[in-house]
Design a protein around this motif. Structure first.
Motif, PDB file in Angstrom:
ATOM      1  N   THR A 105      -1.675  -4.227   3.156  1.00 23.00           N
ATOM      2  CA  THR A 105      -1.803  -3.458   4.401  1.00 23.00           C
ATOM      3  C   THR A 105      -0.440  -2.946   4.888  1.00 23.00           C
ATOM      4  O   THR A 105      -0.357  -2.260   5.893  1.00 23.00           O
ATOM      5  CB  THR A 105      -2.446  -4.319   5.518  1.00 23.00           C
ATOM      6  N   THR A 106       0.631  -3.322   4.174  1.00 26.03           N
ATOM      7  CA  THR A 106       1.956  -2.748   4.439  1.00 26.03           C
ATOM      8  C   THR A 106       2.638  -2.528   3.090  1.00 26.03           C
ATOM      9  O   THR A 106       2.160  -3.006   2.057  1.00 26.03           O
ATOM     10  CB  THR A 106       2.880  -3.697   5.259  1.00 26.03           C
ATOM     11  N   ALA A 107       3.770  -1.802   3.134  1.00 22.08           N
ATOM     12  CA  ALA A 107       4.549  -1.568   1.905  1.00 22.08           C
ATOM     13  C   ALA A 107       5.903  -2.246   2.059  1.00 22.08           C
ATOM     14  O   ALA A 107       6.939  -1.640   1.880  1.00 22.08           O
ATOM     15  CB  ALA A 107       4.712  -0.070   1.666  1.00 22.08           C
ATOM     16  N   SER A 108       5.891  -3.543   2.413  1.00 21.69           N
ATOM     17  CA  SER A 108       7.156  -4.189   2.788  1.00 21.69           C
ATOM     18  C   SER A 108       7.910  -4.851   1.647  1.00 21.69           C
ATOM     19  O   SER A 108       9.096  -5.077   1.750  1.00 21.69           O
ATOM     20  CB  SER A 108       6.922  -5.201   3.905  1.00 21.69           C
ATOM     21  N   HIS A 109       7.241  -5.205   0.550  1.00 23.99           N
ATOM     22  CA  HIS A 109       7.955  -5.771  -0.612  1.00 23.99           C
ATOM     23  C   HIS A 109       7.112  -5.701  -1.876  1.00 23.99           C
ATOM     24  O   HIS A 109       5.921  -5.411  -1.816  1.00 23.99           O
ATOM     25  CB  HIS A 109       8.454  -7.191  -0.341  1.00 23.99           C
ATOM     26  N   ASP A 110       7.748  -6.000  -3.020  1.00 21.95           N
ATOM     27  CA  ASP A 110       7.052  -5.781  -4.287  1.00 21.95           C
ATOM     28  C   ASP A 110       6.067  -6.884  -4.675  1.00 21.95           C
ATOM     29  O   ASP A 110       5.450  -6.819  -5.734  1.00 21.95           O
ATOM     30  CB  ASP A 110       8.059  -5.491  -5.419  1.00 21.95           C
ATOM     31  N   GLY A 111       5.907  -7.883  -3.799  1.00 21.72           N
ATOM     32  CA  GLY A 111       4.925  -8.941  -4.067  1.00 21.72           C
ATOM     33  C   GLY A 111       3.492  -8.426  -4.078  1.00 21.72           C
ATOM     34  O   GLY A 111       2.603  -9.085  -4.604  1.00 21.72           O
ATOM     35  N   ILE A 112       3.265  -7.221  -3.540  1.00 22.38           N
ATOM     36  CA  ILE A 112       1.912  -6.663  -3.507  1.00 22.38           C
ATOM     37  C   ILE A 112       1.365  -6.422  -4.918  1.00 22.38           C
ATOM     38  O   ILE A 112       0.162  -6.359  -5.105  1.00 22.38           O
ATOM     39  CB  ILE A 112       1.834  -5.341  -2.685  1.00 22.38           C
ATOM     40  N   ALA A 113       2.272  -6.308  -5.905  1.00 27.90           N
ATOM     41  CA  ALA A 113       1.799  -6.032  -7.261  1.00 27.90           C
ATOM     42  C   ALA A 113       2.394  -6.966  -8.308  1.00 27.90           C
ATOM     43  O   ALA A 113       2.097  -6.826  -9.489  1.00 27.90           O
ATOM     44  CB  ALA A 113       2.138  -4.589  -7.630  1.00 27.90           C
ATOM     45  N   SER A 114       3.230  -7.904  -7.896  1.00 27.81           N
ATOM     46  CA  SER A 114       3.950  -8.727  -8.872  1.00 27.81           C
ATOM     47  C   SER A 114       3.157  -9.972  -9.265  1.00 27.81           C
ATOM     48  O   SER A 114       2.201 -10.345  -8.589  1.00 27.81           O
ATOM     49  CB  SER A 114       5.284  -9.169  -8.272  1.00 27.81           C
ATOM     50  N   PRO A 115       3.560 -10.626 -10.363  1.00 29.64           N
ATOM     51  CA  PRO A 115       2.897 -11.883 -10.734  1.00 29.64           C
ATOM     52  C   PRO A 115       3.507 -13.108 -10.061  1.00 29.64           C
ATOM     53  O   PRO A 115       3.094 -14.222 -10.326  1.00 29.64           O
ATOM     54  CB  PRO A 115       3.124 -11.949 -12.257  1.00 29.64           C
ATOM     55  N   VAL A 116       4.521 -12.917  -9.208  1.00 28.42           N
ATOM     56  CA  VAL A 116       5.171 -14.064  -8.566  1.00 28.42           C
ATOM     57  C   VAL A 116       4.786 -14.167  -7.092  1.00 28.42           C
ATOM     58  O   VAL A 116       4.405 -13.182  -6.467  1.00 28.42           O
ATOM     59  CB  VAL A 116       6.722 -14.012  -8.708  1.00 28.42           C
ATOM     60  N   ALA A 117       4.900 -15.377  -6.570  1.00 24.30           N
ATOM     61  CA  ALA A 117       4.557 -15.618  -5.159  1.00 24.30           C
ATOM     62  C   ALA A 117       5.685 -16.384  -4.484  1.00 24.30           C
ATOM     63  O   ALA A 117       6.315 -17.236  -5.096  1.00 24.30           O
ATOM     64  CB  ALA A 117       3.261 -16.424  -5.065  1.00 24.30           C
ATOM     65  N   SER A 118       5.921 -16.043  -3.230  1.00 26.35           N
ATOM     66  CA  SER A 118       6.972 -16.706  -2.474  1.00 26.35           C
ATOM     67  C   SER A 118       6.331 -17.411  -1.282  1.00 26.35           C
ATOM     68  O   SER A 118       5.630 -16.780  -0.498  1.00 26.35           O
ATOM     69  CB  SER A 118       7.968 -15.638  -2.033  1.00 26.35           C
ATOM     70  N   GLY A 220       6.304  -4.293  -9.567  1.00 28.02           N
ATOM     71  CA  GLY A 220       5.388  -5.393  -9.886  1.00 28.02           C
ATOM     72  C   GLY A 220       4.998  -5.360 -11.351  1.00 28.02           C
ATOM     73  O   GLY A 220       4.952  -6.395 -12.029  1.00 28.02           O
ATOM     74  N   VAL A 221       4.748  -4.146 -11.862  1.00 27.43           N
ATOM     75  CA  VAL A 221       4.399  -3.989 -13.275  1.00 27.43           C
ATOM     76  C   VAL A 221       5.583  -4.412 -14.160  1.00 27.43           C
ATOM     77  O   VAL A 221       5.407  -5.095 -15.178  1.00 27.43           O
ATOM     78  CB  VAL A 221       3.974  -2.527 -13.576  1.00 27.43           C
ATOM     79  N   ALA A 222       6.798  -4.030 -13.747  1.00 24.67           N
ATOM     80  CA  ALA A 222       8.000  -4.411 -14.511  1.00 24.67           C
ATOM     81  C   ALA A 222       8.084  -5.935 -14.644  1.00 24.67           C
ATOM     82  O   ALA A 222       8.387  -6.462 -15.720  1.00 24.67           O
ATOM     83  CB  ALA A 222       9.255  -3.869 -13.829  1.00 24.67           C
ATOM     84  N   MET A 223       7.776  -6.642 -13.556  1.00 24.82           N
ATOM     85  CA  MET A 223       7.818  -8.113 -13.600  1.00 24.82           C
ATOM     86  C   MET A 223       6.711  -8.661 -14.500  1.00 24.82           C
ATOM     87  O   MET A 223       6.920  -9.657 -15.198  1.00 24.82           O
ATOM     88  CB  MET A 223       7.684  -8.687 -12.191  1.00 24.82           C
TER      89      MET A 223
END
Ligand SMILES: [Zn+2]
Length: 337
Positions: A105-118, A220-223
């Protein structure tokens, strides 16, 4: 990605083979913005839908979702939110071996498409491997309505790739670490495109938002290709993680990474002024003051950055920063006065 893609959610689920049941993870705010609509849309298709509104992105929220997954055995988990809720959905579904769909719902970081979670509550202050989303449904109508500050923060997370890719290359040269040129090029291209489009990165310009969103998704795809966060997280991220410990909850992840990139680019003798100008144009912070942190916190975070993740070789190993040299670096790049 596009206008009104949210209305395609049940078709997307069906196409992926999820036509019976789903579990939705969202925040109370994102429930109003998009979550309830997704629940209703899936419900209309006679799917068994359950949901959980989570308040924070902690390991305890992950466990709570895991318990519900074990109980309900859904076919898929959907994470709806600005990043933290997506991370909770991503990690809990990964731990339970269930596929996951990302609905940012926002474009604030690349976690929206990455395989990692913080997440908070983990032993380490940085991301852990979870799983890549099966699909990302980014409705620009929804994201466009979010505070522009989130998008500016997303720019910072993309600009970070100028230094993270160099750190990866350096680790490959010095430590013979695996390096994938394709993943590296993809991450670098995202940063280059954001820089090239800096003029349209401003509130009210949908084209600019699309540039940032596409860049974040490509990262996200790169990761996913690299199988780690390596292409997208280097010394500038270590600075951000250190700042999270020194001055918690002051600025957003991408905002901190952007400022870190200016300083790490200086260490690399890269075009740091151009990086700073891009962030400035995009409305992202470039100084300690704009981040809302004390100058001393920036210096301390710079000194501590190399201790955050010792196995991740970066420019900070080559150029060890003392208190004095860190202060000099922050001053010469204009981050502190
Ligand atoms: Zn990041």
């Amino acid at each position: 990605m596009g206008k009104e893609t949210l209305s395609l959610i049940s078709d997307i689920c069906k196409r992926l083979g999820f036509s019976k049941s789903a579990f939705v993870v969202m925040g109370s705010k994102t429930q109003r913005i998009a979550g309830q609509r997704v629940v209703d849309l899936l419900h209309d298709k006679r799917m068994n839908i359950d949901h959980l509104v989570v308040a924070s992105s902690t390991i305890w929220a992950v466990r709570a979702v895991e318990e519900r997954i074990q109980e309900l055995k859904p076919q898929v988990v959907l994470g709806i939110g600005g990043g933290t809720k997506i991370d909770v959905a991503k990690l809990s579904s990964a731990r339970q071996g269930i596929p996951f769909i990302s609905v940012p719902t926002t474009a604030s970081h690349d976690g929206i498409a990455s395989p990692v979670a913080s997440l908070k509550g983990l032993k380490k202050p940085y991301s852990v491997m979870a799983q890549s989303p099966m699909a990302i449904v980014a409705d620009t109508n929804v994201i466009f309505r979010s505070d522009y500050r989130f998008t500016a923060s997303g720019c910072g997370d993309v600009i970070a790739k100028f230094t993270s890719v160099h750190d990866w290359e350096l680790a490959h040269k010095v430590k013979n670490e695996y390096y994938g040129e394709y993943a590296a090029s993809l991450a670098l291209m995202s940063a280059t495109l954001v820089m090239k489009n800096a003029d349209i990165l401003k509130p009210g310009v949908e084209e600019g938002l699309r540039v940032v969103l596409e860049a974040l998704i490509s990262c996200g795809v790169a990761m996913s290709i690299a199988g780690s966060s390596r292409p997208c997280s280097g010394s500038e991220h270590l600075f951000s993680h250190a700042l999270d410990l020194v001055a918690p909850n002051k600025a957003m992840h991408g905002e901190q990474c952007g400022v870190g990139t200016i300083m790490m680019a200086y260490l690399y003798e890269m075009k740091w002024k151009e990086i700073r100008a891009t962030l400035h144009k995009a409305g992202a912070p470039t100084t300690a003051e704009e981040l809302g942190v004390e100058p001393e916190s920036v210096v301390e975070a710079l000194v501590r950055a190399c201790t955050i993740r010792p196995e991740r070789y970066t420019i900070l190993e080559e150029k060890r920063l003392s208190h004095d040299s860190a202060e000099k670096l922050a001053k010469v790049t204009g981050v502190i006065d």
